[in-house]
Design an enzyme around this catalytic site. Structure first.
Site, PDB file in Angstrom:
ATOM      1  N   GLY A 192       0.929  -1.249  -0.006  1.00  0.00           N
ATOM      2  CA  GLY A 192      -0.370  -0.119  -0.486  1.00  0.00           C
ATOM      3  C   GLY A 192       1.266   1.668  -0.304  1.00  0.00           C
ATOM      4  CG  ASN A 193       1.175   3.376  -2.405  1.00  0.00           C
ATOM      5  OD1 ASN A 193      -0.051   3.236  -3.111  1.00  0.00           O
ATOM      6  ND2 ASN A 193       1.919   2.312  -2.611  1.00  0.00           N
ATOM      7  N   GLY A 221       8.882   0.792  -0.179  1.00  0.00           N
ATOM      8  CA  GLY A 221       9.537  -0.166   0.644  1.00  0.00           C
ATOM      9  C   GLY A 221       9.989  -0.376   1.548  1.00  0.00           C
ATOM     10  CB  SER A 239       4.728   4.887  -3.642  1.00  0.00           C
ATOM     11  OG  SER A 239       3.978   3.810  -4.570  1.00  0.00           O
ATOM     12  CD  GLU A 247       1.772   0.782  -7.713  1.00  0.00           C
ATOM     13  OE1 GLU A 247       1.297   1.049  -8.854  1.00  0.00           O
ATOM     14  OE2 GLU A 247       1.507  -0.442  -7.625  1.00  0.00           O
ATOM     15  CG  HIS A 251      -2.545   0.540  -3.403  1.00  0.00           C
ATOM     16  ND1 HIS A 251      -3.268  -0.469  -4.035  1.00  0.00           N
ATOM     17  CD2 HIS A 251      -1.335   0.533  -3.850  1.00  0.00           C
ATOM     18  CE1 HIS A 251      -3.015  -0.578  -4.704  1.00  0.00           C
ATOM     19  NE2 HIS A 251      -1.891  -0.644  -3.936  1.00  0.00           N
ATOM     20  CG  HIS A 292      -1.966  -5.014  -1.499  1.00  0.00           C
ATOM     21  ND1 HIS A 292      -0.294  -5.686  -1.160  1.00  0.00           N
ATOM     22  CD2 HIS A 292      -2.132  -3.657  -2.323  1.00  0.00           C
ATOM     23  CE1 HIS A 292       0.188  -5.061  -2.480  1.00  0.00           C
ATOM     24  NE2 HIS A 292      -0.750  -3.325  -3.066  1.00  0.00           N
ATOM     25  CE1 TYR A 352     -26.441   4.527   3.091  1.00  0.00           C
ATOM     26  CE2 TYR A 352     -27.416   2.708   4.123  1.00  0.00           C
ATOM     27  CZ  TYR A 352     -26.841   4.107   4.781  1.00  0.00           C
ATOM     28  OH  TYR A 352     -26.801   4.423   5.753  1.00  0.00           O
ATOM     29  CG  HIS A 361      -2.642  -4.483  -7.125  1.00  0.00           C
ATOM     30  ND1 HIS A 361      -1.404  -3.910  -7.696  1.00  0.00           N
ATOM     31  CD2 HIS A 361      -1.953  -3.962  -6.210  1.00  0.00           C
ATOM     32  CE1 HIS A 361      -0.950  -2.828  -7.036  1.00  0.00           C
ATOM     33  NE2 HIS A 361      -0.968  -3.505  -5.498  1.00  0.00           N
ATOM     34  CE1 TYR A 364     -24.071   9.856   6.657  1.00  0.00           C
ATOM     35  CE2 TYR A 364     -21.935   9.145   6.341  1.00  0.00           C
ATOM     36  CZ  TYR A 364     -22.589   9.331   6.949  1.00  0.00           C
ATOM     37  OH  TYR A 364     -22.861   8.300   7.511  1.00  0.00           O
TER      38      TYR A 364
HETATM   39  P1  13P Z   1       5.519   0.792  -2.475  1.00  0.00           P
HETATM   40  O1  13P Z   1       6.300   0.134  -1.425  1.00  0.00           O
HETATM   41  O2  13P Z   1       6.237   0.629  -3.708  1.00  0.00           O
HETATM   42  O3  13P Z   1       4.063   2.191  -1.942  1.00  0.00           O
HETATM   43  O4  13P Z   1       4.817  -0.665  -3.424  1.00  0.00           O
HETATM   44  C1  13P Z   1       3.306  -1.311  -2.901  1.00  0.00           C
HETATM   45  C2  13P Z   1       2.946  -1.803  -3.416  1.00  0.00           C
HETATM   46  O5  13P Z   1       1.725  -2.218  -2.672  1.00  0.00           O
HETATM   47  C3  13P Z   1       3.148  -1.598  -4.435  1.00  0.00           C
HETATM   48  O6  13P Z   1       1.248  -1.172  -5.559  1.00  0.00           O
END
Ligand code: 13P
Length: 215
Positions: free
Chosen positions: A28-29, A44, A71, A73, A92, A94, A113, A155, A209
């Site tokens: 994630g990022n 990383g 990142s 991404e 982002h 997982h 909803y 992903h 909301y």
């Molecule tokens: P990064 O550490 O480069 O953000 O990558 C993690 C990741 O979830 C890639 O989809």
């Protein structure tokens, strides 16, 4: 808010994302719109080791500060800001249920909803492409114009909102919806859905909301 404060907010959002069980390790990022570009987590580095100094500024042309690596991404984050003026923060992850629905290559239909929290009637699943690739950013571009939350096949999830707090809130809501969807799919392949008229009513209500009256 200045850069250091925003960087700390990014780190706090990452830690909260892990605490909520939406992510683990270096997956994630998180980014936030800043100064014609964005501030984003480095590639990383485990969230608990992050300090504001690790957060990277990426300009709108994709160039970034020397001595830091954003990142992997960064391109799809930048794409989200270019595509939508109503997105100022992107999360982002997982998350398990979102990833599971994405592996089934299913969009989340209007089973509840709360799907309307994405700003539309279905949370789309965009096709698989290698992480960090231009192809993935192209798929994200298509998906994010339709919905503030999208699943990435095999992903995970992307959620964009007006600020970090709301982006994380949306990510958490979508994870709950994905969990619900998997439970329904275990019983029937034809999940009952709300009709379009009902969803349009909710979409309208979501425009106000959670708005606070200033005192
Ligand atoms: P990064 O550490 O480069 O953000 O990558 C993690 C990741 O979830 C890639 O989809």
């Amino acid at each position: 808010m200045n850069r250091v404060e925003l960087s700390q907010q990014i780190i706090d959002t990452c830690l909260e994302m892990t605490r909520l069980g939406l992510n683990q390790g270096t997956a994630g990022n998180v980014s936030v719109r800043f100064d014609n570009g964005m501030l984003i987590t480095p590639t990383g580095i485990p969230y608990e080791k992050l300090t504001p100094d690790h957060i990277v500024y990426v300009a709108e042309d994709g160039s970034f500060e020397e001595g830091k690596l954003p990142s992997s991404e960064w391109l799809f984050h930048l794409t989200c800001y270019k595509q939508r003026d109503d997105i100022n923060a992107v999360v982002h992850n997982h998350a398990i249920n979102c990833a599971a629905v994405s592996i089934l290559n299913k969009s989340i239909p209007a089973i509840h909803y709360m799907v309307a929290a994405s700003g539309t009637t279905e949370i789309p699943c965009v096709p698989y492409a290698t992480f960090g690739s231009t192809k993935l950013a192209e798929y994200v571009e298509e998906g994010i114009t339709k919905s503030k939350a999208i699943l990435l096949q095999h992903h995970g999830l992307i959620a964009g909102e007006v600020n970090l707090e709301k982006a994380l809130w949306l990510a958490h809501e979508v994870e709950v919806l994905a969990d619900l969807y998997l439970k329904i799919l275990a019983v029937t392949p034809d999940a009952p859905t709300l009709d379009d008229e009902s969803m349009q009513v909710v979409l309208e209500k979501f425009k106000s909301y959670g708005l606070r009256v200033e005192k």
